[in-house]
Design a protein around this motif. Structure first.
Motif, PDB file in Angstrom:
ATOM      1  N   CYS A 103       0.838  -1.211   0.000  1.00 32.07           N
ATOM      2  CA  CYS A 103       0.000   0.000   0.000  1.00 32.07           C
ATOM      3  C   CYS A 103       0.868   1.254   0.000  1.00 32.07           C
ATOM      4  O   CYS A 103       0.570   2.218  -0.719  1.00 32.07           O
ATOM      5  CB  CYS A 103      -0.930   0.005   1.208  1.00 32.07           C
ATOM      6  SG  CYS A 103      -2.270  -1.198   1.095  1.00 32.07           S
ATOM      7  N   GLY A 104       1.938   1.254   0.760  1.00 34.23           N
ATOM      8  CA  GLY A 104       2.846   2.398   0.781  1.00 34.23           C
ATOM      9  C   GLY A 104       3.487   2.651  -0.566  1.00 34.23           C
ATOM     10  O   GLY A 104       3.608   3.799  -1.017  1.00 34.23           O
ATOM     11  N   LEU A 135       1.227   6.500  -6.943  1.00 34.57           N
ATOM     12  CA  LEU A 135      -0.024   6.965  -7.527  1.00 34.57           C
ATOM     13  C   LEU A 135      -0.483   8.319  -7.016  1.00 34.57           C
ATOM     14  O   LEU A 135      -1.155   9.049  -7.737  1.00 34.57           O
ATOM     15  CB  LEU A 135      -1.121   5.921  -7.275  1.00 34.57           C
ATOM     16  CG  LEU A 135      -0.867   4.532  -7.870  1.00 34.57           C
ATOM     17  CD1 LEU A 135      -1.980   3.574  -7.468  1.00 34.57           C
ATOM     18  CD2 LEU A 135      -0.738   4.619  -9.387  1.00 34.57           C
ATOM     19  N   LEU A 136      -0.112   8.676  -5.800  1.00 29.18           N
ATOM     20  CA  LEU A 136      -0.649   9.898  -5.201  1.00 29.18           C
ATOM     21  C   LEU A 136       0.387  10.975  -4.911  1.00 29.18           C
ATOM     22  O   LEU A 136       0.060  12.155  -4.931  1.00 29.18           O
ATOM     23  CB  LEU A 136      -1.395   9.552  -3.900  1.00 29.18           C
ATOM     24  CG  LEU A 136      -2.543   8.544  -4.065  1.00 29.18           C
ATOM     25  CD1 LEU A 136      -3.130   8.199  -2.697  1.00 29.18           C
ATOM     26  CD2 LEU A 136      -3.598   9.084  -4.987  1.00 29.18           C
ATOM     27  N   SER A 137       1.609  10.581  -4.638  1.00 26.09           N
ATOM     28  CA  SER A 137       2.618  11.552  -4.221  1.00 26.09           C
ATOM     29  C   SER A 137       3.236  12.273  -5.419  1.00 26.09           C
ATOM     30  O   SER A 137       3.527  11.651  -6.446  1.00 26.09           O
ATOM     31  CB  SER A 137       3.724  10.847  -3.428  1.00 26.09           C
ATOM     32  OG  SER A 137       4.751  11.775  -3.126  1.00 26.09           O
ATOM     33  N   LYS A 138       3.442  13.551  -5.264  1.00 21.06           N
ATOM     34  CA  LYS A 138       4.153  14.319  -6.278  1.00 21.06           C
ATOM     35  C   LYS A 138       5.662  14.328  -5.995  1.00 21.06           C
ATOM     36  O   LYS A 138       6.442  14.898  -6.736  1.00 21.06           O
ATOM     37  CB  LYS A 138       3.626  15.757  -6.298  1.00 21.06           C
ATOM     38  CG  LYS A 138       2.139  15.839  -6.544  1.00 21.06           C
ATOM     39  CD  LYS A 138       1.829  16.340  -7.919  1.00 21.06           C
ATOM     40  CE  LYS A 138       0.369  16.578  -8.124  1.00 21.06           C
ATOM     41  NZ  LYS A 138      -0.415  15.429  -8.447  1.00 21.06           N
TER      42      LYS A 138
END
Length: 110
Positions: free
Chosen positions: A96-97, A103-106
């Motif tokens: 998940c990490g 997918l979510l972190s810039k």
């Protein structure tokens, strides 16, 4: 070549080196001992290629997470090492990490 391909190659070599470390029986067996040095040497080479594009913290987090999942799988398949329920929960959280970072972190870009 895609940076993430280099990262996967680095992790695959690291997993190979780690499996060879287990098989080397504390460096008492020649071929697995050679595999340790080949695996980790190639892993660090490809790791440096990834660091040209991705920041160190993100690269190391991905390297560690993917590596832990691969090594847990290799331990199970090659050496009969089992995970209990909480081990599977931990591996799931690692996956998940990895997904959150990608997918979510810039932060995964320079």
């Amino acid at each position: 070549m895609n940076t993430y391909i280099y990262l996967l190659i680095a992790v695959a070599f690291e997993a190979f080196g780690s499996a060879c470390l287990q098989a080397s029986n504390q460096f008492t067996r020649l071929w697995p001992s050679i595999g340790v040095f080949v695996g980790f040497g190639a892993a660090f080479y490809f790791f440096t290629l990834v660091l040209k594009v991705l920041p160190l913290g993100i690269t190391y987090a991905l390297w560690s997470g993917i590596g832990m999942v691969m090594i847990a799988g290799a331990g199970w398949v090659l050496f009969g090492q089992k995970l209990d329920f909480w081990g599977f929960i931990g591996i799931s959280l690692i996956i998940c990490g990895i997904l959150v970072i990608n997918l979510l972190s810039k932060s995964a870009t320079h």
